[in-house]
Design an enzyme around this catalytic site. Structure first.
Site, PDB file in Angstrom:
ATOM      1  N   GLU B  48      86.115  25.684  28.645  1.00 14.79           N
ATOM      2  CA  GLU B  48      84.834  26.358  29.102  1.00 14.79           C
ATOM      3  C   GLU B  48      83.639  26.252  27.917  1.00 14.79           C
ATOM      4  O   GLU B  48      82.400  26.279  28.248  1.00 14.79           O
ATOM      5  CB  GLU B  48      84.958  27.883  29.000  1.00 14.79           C
ATOM      6  CG  GLU B  48      86.105  28.469  30.358  1.00 14.79           C
ATOM      7  CD  GLU B  48      87.363  28.274  29.824  1.00 14.79           C
ATOM      8  OE1 GLU B  48      87.690  27.809  29.018  1.00 14.79           O
ATOM      9  OE2 GLU B  48      88.116  28.768  31.119  1.00 14.79           O
ATOM     10  N   PHE B 110      94.629  42.997  31.382  1.00  7.91           N
ATOM     11  CA  PHE B 110      94.816  41.703  31.366  1.00  7.91           C
ATOM     12  C   PHE B 110      93.585  40.840  31.273  1.00  7.91           C
ATOM     13  O   PHE B 110      92.736  41.203  32.253  1.00  7.91           O
ATOM     14  CB  PHE B 110      95.857  41.286  32.433  1.00  7.91           C
ATOM     15  CG  PHE B 110      96.021  39.830  32.453  1.00  7.91           C
ATOM     16  CD1 PHE B 110      96.942  39.224  31.363  1.00  7.91           C
ATOM     17  CD2 PHE B 110      95.857  39.079  33.361  1.00  7.91           C
ATOM     18  CE1 PHE B 110      97.030  37.784  31.206  1.00  7.91           C
ATOM     19  CE2 PHE B 110      95.865  37.728  33.403  1.00  7.91           C
ATOM     20  CZ  PHE B 110      96.644  37.147  32.395  1.00  7.91           C
ATOM     21  N   GLN B 111      93.566  39.784  30.263  1.00  7.65           N
ATOM     22  CA  GLN B 111      92.253  39.211  30.281  1.00  7.65           C
ATOM     23  C   GLN B 111      90.978  40.056  30.229  1.00  7.65           C
ATOM     24  O   GLN B 111      90.023  39.449  30.620  1.00  7.65           O
ATOM     25  CB  GLN B 111      92.416  37.964  31.229  1.00  7.65           C
ATOM     26  CG  GLN B 111      93.448  37.039  31.142  1.00  7.65           C
ATOM     27  CD  GLN B 111      93.426  35.851  32.116  1.00  7.65           C
ATOM     28  OE1 GLN B 111      92.797  35.727  32.903  1.00  7.65           O
ATOM     29  NE2 GLN B 111      93.743  34.846  31.383  1.00  7.65           N
ATOM     30  N   LYS B 160      85.231  42.217  38.630  1.00  6.21           N
ATOM     31  CA  LYS B 160      85.906  41.768  39.897  1.00  6.21           C
ATOM     32  C   LYS B 160      85.374  42.335  41.026  1.00  6.21           C
ATOM     33  O   LYS B 160      84.953  41.719  42.008  1.00  6.21           O
ATOM     34  CB  LYS B 160      87.391  41.669  39.833  1.00  6.21           C
ATOM     35  CG  LYS B 160      87.985  40.933  40.848  1.00  6.21           C
ATOM     36  CD  LYS B 160      89.369  40.605  40.855  1.00  6.21           C
ATOM     37  CE  LYS B 160      89.926  39.779  42.153  1.00  6.21           C
ATOM     38  NZ  LYS B 160      91.318  39.631  42.017  1.00  6.21           N
TER      39      LYS B 160
END
Ligand SMILES: Cc1ncc(C[n+]2csc(CCOP(=O)(O)OP(=O)(O)O)c2C)c(N)n1
Ligand SMILES: [Mg+2]
Lengths: 167, 557
Positions: B48, B110-111, B160
């Site tokens: 990235e 998570f993440q 999301k």
């Protein structure tokens, strides 16, 4: 090096306070006091910050603050005639007897009000400039200050002049 | 009703985005699904960080907003160096990151990483979106903020559920207005007149030209101003290209590795006109002794730069191009400064940059050979270190945006991925990346990207088997104690070959030109491993904390 009282008009959005305070900490400034609340315009807040620093450094930080998108206007009240106030609540040990009477006398002199009474303590509420609050707290120390809470300074210009307005 | 992801991709297209650089992951799956059959081109990088640098390279070479995309957590964190690089050099970048769903924010999901918090000090602005209905407006605002005023990176963090959430198309305004953001473009007339008066009286004026001139596309105005008023120009590292290298008024770069004549001129000038520059410590040396006899005019779009490091006599806040246009309108014919220009000419003759010719393969020779071969028909991107300084000194740049480098942050690993972006901005000319053996290994995995996409970036590695710039400091200031700066030999041609990239190792001066020619003859990417003199130094040099006329490695005065 002297205290500067900065009045900052900001959009009331998540994260705006950390944007502002981040600018100070990154430049090694310690914020002496900070007060935030809604203001005359819906959707906006006013932050009042007191910092100690030399004029050039404070001017630089004001310019950097002005660059933040969510900040509408920054002004240094210190340059002008102004009213500054802070409110403090002081919980002081006050057994029945002479000390209690003395504390109440001191409160009258400082135009502080007693806002809570219990057998072993009193809570004083005082409004004034930083110096006055410091002085009161110092006087009360001999009786035992159990807790000392203050709002941080807020300020407003005297006369019809405004700290806000377009950037 | 549309998903946030769809609105995002449509908004990017609406802003005129033609290409984005990115890397997928869990929470950006809905966005990647939209990209699958979108006309928006996407280049899959291998890390990235490279996506951010590539978008930045694209922005620098084109003047348009570059766009990169990464997933939440590790993906977003990997962008940070690239965002900080963009921030320090004021380049227009929009970085888009995925985020965990809003219901999980702050839960150490998570993440999850607080990327708006992390990037607060290295972005011009950032957003954490809360609803799909905001996507269109925020993308429009982000492009506007990134690309106007003093440009800079803007990050948009998209949870999301915002990508998958549904919203109606909102009608966006033709023009963004933000109450707290009103850059000043037009310079104050009275200030410009004051400046002109000073210019009229100056005997030894000097223009100190920075990257702001490139950003504001003001090089034609600068040239006109300099020639009409016969004022010599020295450029910062970021300002290189705003005046052709061979122009008689050009003094080259100033500062730590500047030319002797530029630094002499700074020290002796009686008027300095700083344009789109910020008095960085790598430029000024000891600030008290910088331009000690000069009154200073400072033109910059960012009021916070005025007086930040040096006291300014006449500040002019405004867009450099607009201000210079006004200067040209108000200017009457100026003096010729003959004595001053003669003095400068004398310095130029007696203190040229040195280009060693005896012994093995010298990097200065490599750069000059490339310069003579490609002339003004290439964009040159550098890594960081000695390779960067040799290129800045010895390549003859003719045009703005033909020199791309990480100045403010000095990010090793910037050059190669930035070169990828540069190629897409300027497919009409070859892109050369001048790298060090250390820097290239910071993002060497991007060989995978250029090989897979047949991106014809030409990689010239000045291989001294050292972290050369650091070794130079150790040689000069740490008694030759080369603490952890030696790099064992690496066969870069073989690495290239493993990715399917052609290449060549070059060990003698005779092989240099044929190698560059071979690189141009090759359709795809090409690796050149130049085995240069290992302990070559960059001179002249102003030691840290010295005045800029106290250079070492120059000519006797
Ligand atoms: C990411 C990063 N880490 C460390 C540095 C410090 N640094 C500056 S130049 C340099 C050496 C660069 O070595 P190389 O790429 O081989 O270039 P050379 O100087 O040898 O041409 C280092 C380590 C940096 N600029 N960037
Ligand atoms: Mg090296």
């Amino acid at each position: 090096m002297k205290p500067h009282t900065l009045s900052i008009l900001v959009e009331n959005k998540a994260g705006v306070l950390s944007r502002v305070t981040g600018l100070f900490s990154r430049r090694g400034f310690n914020i002496e006091s900070l007060a935030v609340g809604p203001c005359e315009e819906p959707g906006m807040s006013r932050i009042t910050i007191v910092v100690i620093g030399d004029d050039a450094k404070v001017e630089q930080i004001m310019k950097q603050l002005n660059k933040l998108i969510d900040i509408i206007k920054v002004s240094d009240l210190t340059e002008n005639e102004r009213v500054e106030r802070e409110l403090a609540l002081i919980k002081v040990t006050a057994e029945q007897g002479t000390s209690r009477a003395e504390i109440m006398q001191i409160a009258t002199i400082f135009r502080a009000s007693i806002v809570d009474v219990s057998p072993k303590s009193l809570v004083l509420q005082v409004i004034g400039e930083t110096d006055k609050i410091d002085a009161l707290e110092k006087l009360l120390r001999q009786y035992g200050v159990k807790e000392f809470v203050r709002t941080g300074t807020i300020g407003i210009l005297r006369g019809s002049k405004l700290a806000s307005g377009g950037k | 009703m549309k998903t946030g992801a769809k609105i995002l991709v449509e908004s990017l297209l609406r802003e005129g985005t033609e290409i984005i650089f990115g890397y997928p992951g869990g929470v950006v799956l809905p966005i990647y699904d939209e990209l699958y059959d979108s006309p928006l081109r996407h280049i899959l990088v291998r890390h990235e960080q490279a996506a951010a640098h590539a978008a930045d390279g694209y922005a620098r070479a084109s003047g348009r907003v570059g766009v990169c995309l990464a997933t939440s957590g590790p993906g977003a964190c990997n962008l940070v160096t690239g965002i900080a690089t963009s921030y320090m050099d004021s380049t227009p970048l929009v970085a888009i990151t995925g985020q965990v769903p809003t219901s999980l924010l702050g839960n150490d999901a998570f993440q999850e990483s607080d990327i708006t918090g992390i990037t607060l000090p290295v972005t011009k602005h950032n957003y954490l979106l809360k609803s799909a209905g905001d996507v269109g407006r925020v993308v429009q605002e982000a492009f506007y903020i990134a690309g106007t005023g003093r440009p800079g990176p803007v990050l948009i963090d998209i949870p999301k559920d915002v990508s998958t959430g549904m919203a109606e198309d909102v009608k966006l305004p033709d023009k963004v207005t933000l109450r707290g953001y009103n850059p000043t473009y037009k310079g104050h007339k009275r200030q410009i007149e004051k400046a002109l008066e000073m210019i009229g009286h100056a005997e030894r004026p000097l223009i100190y030209a920075g990257g702001g001139i490139i950003t504001s596309n003001a090089s034609p105005e600068l040239m006109e101003f300099a020639t009409l008023s016969s004022i010599p120009v020295t450029t910062t590292l970021m300002g290189i290209g705003c005046i052709p290298c061979h122009h008689p008024l050009n003094l080259g770069m100033l500062g730590m590795h500047g030319t002797e004549y530029a630094n002499f001129a700074v020290t002796e000038c009686d008027l300095m006109i700083a344009i789109g520059a910020r008095f960085d410590d790598r430029v000024t040396g000891r600030i008290e002794t910088f331009a000690p006899h000069a009154k200073i005019i400072h033109i910059d779009i960012d009021p916070a730069e005025i007086g930040k490091n040096k006291r300014i006599d006449v500040p002019i806040v405004g867009d450099v191009k607009a201000v210079l246009k006004d200067v040209l309108t108000l200017m009457k014919k100026q003096g010729a400064h003959e004595v001053w220009l003669k003095k400068i000419k004398h310095w130029k003759q007696h203190h040229p940059l040195k280009c060693p010719t005896t012994g093995g393969l010298h990097p200065q020779f490599v750069i000059r050979t490339l310069s003579e071969l490609v002339k003004d028909k290439a964009v040159i991107v550098s890594e960081v270190g000695q390779n960067q300084m040799w290129t800045a000194q010895h390549f003859c740049f003719h045009n703005p945006r033909s020199w791309i480098t990480s100045g403010g942050l000095g990010t090793m690993g910037f050059g190669f991925p930035a070169g990828i972006g540069v190629h897409f901005a300027r497919p009409d000319v070859p892109t050369f990346v001048i790298a060090g053996d250390g820097s290239i290994q910071m993002n060497i995995q991007e060989m995978g990207t250029v090989a897979a996409n047949k991106i014809p970036v030409k990689i010239a590695i000045l291989n001294n088997m050292y972290l050369g710039m650091v070794r130079q400091w150790q040689e000069l200031f740490f008694d030759r104690r080369y603490s952890f700066t030696e790099l064992p030999a690496v066969d870069f041609v073989k690495i290239g070959n493993a990715y399917g990239i052609e290449g060549m190792r070059i060990e003698t001066p005779e092989e240099v030109l044929p190698a560059f020619q071979a690189s141009l003859d090759c359709d795809g990417p090409f690796v050149m491993d130049f085995r240069i003199e290992r302990e070559e130094n960059v001179f002249p040099m102003v030691p840290a904390g010295a005045a800029i006329n106290e250079m070492i490695g120059g000519h006797p005065r």
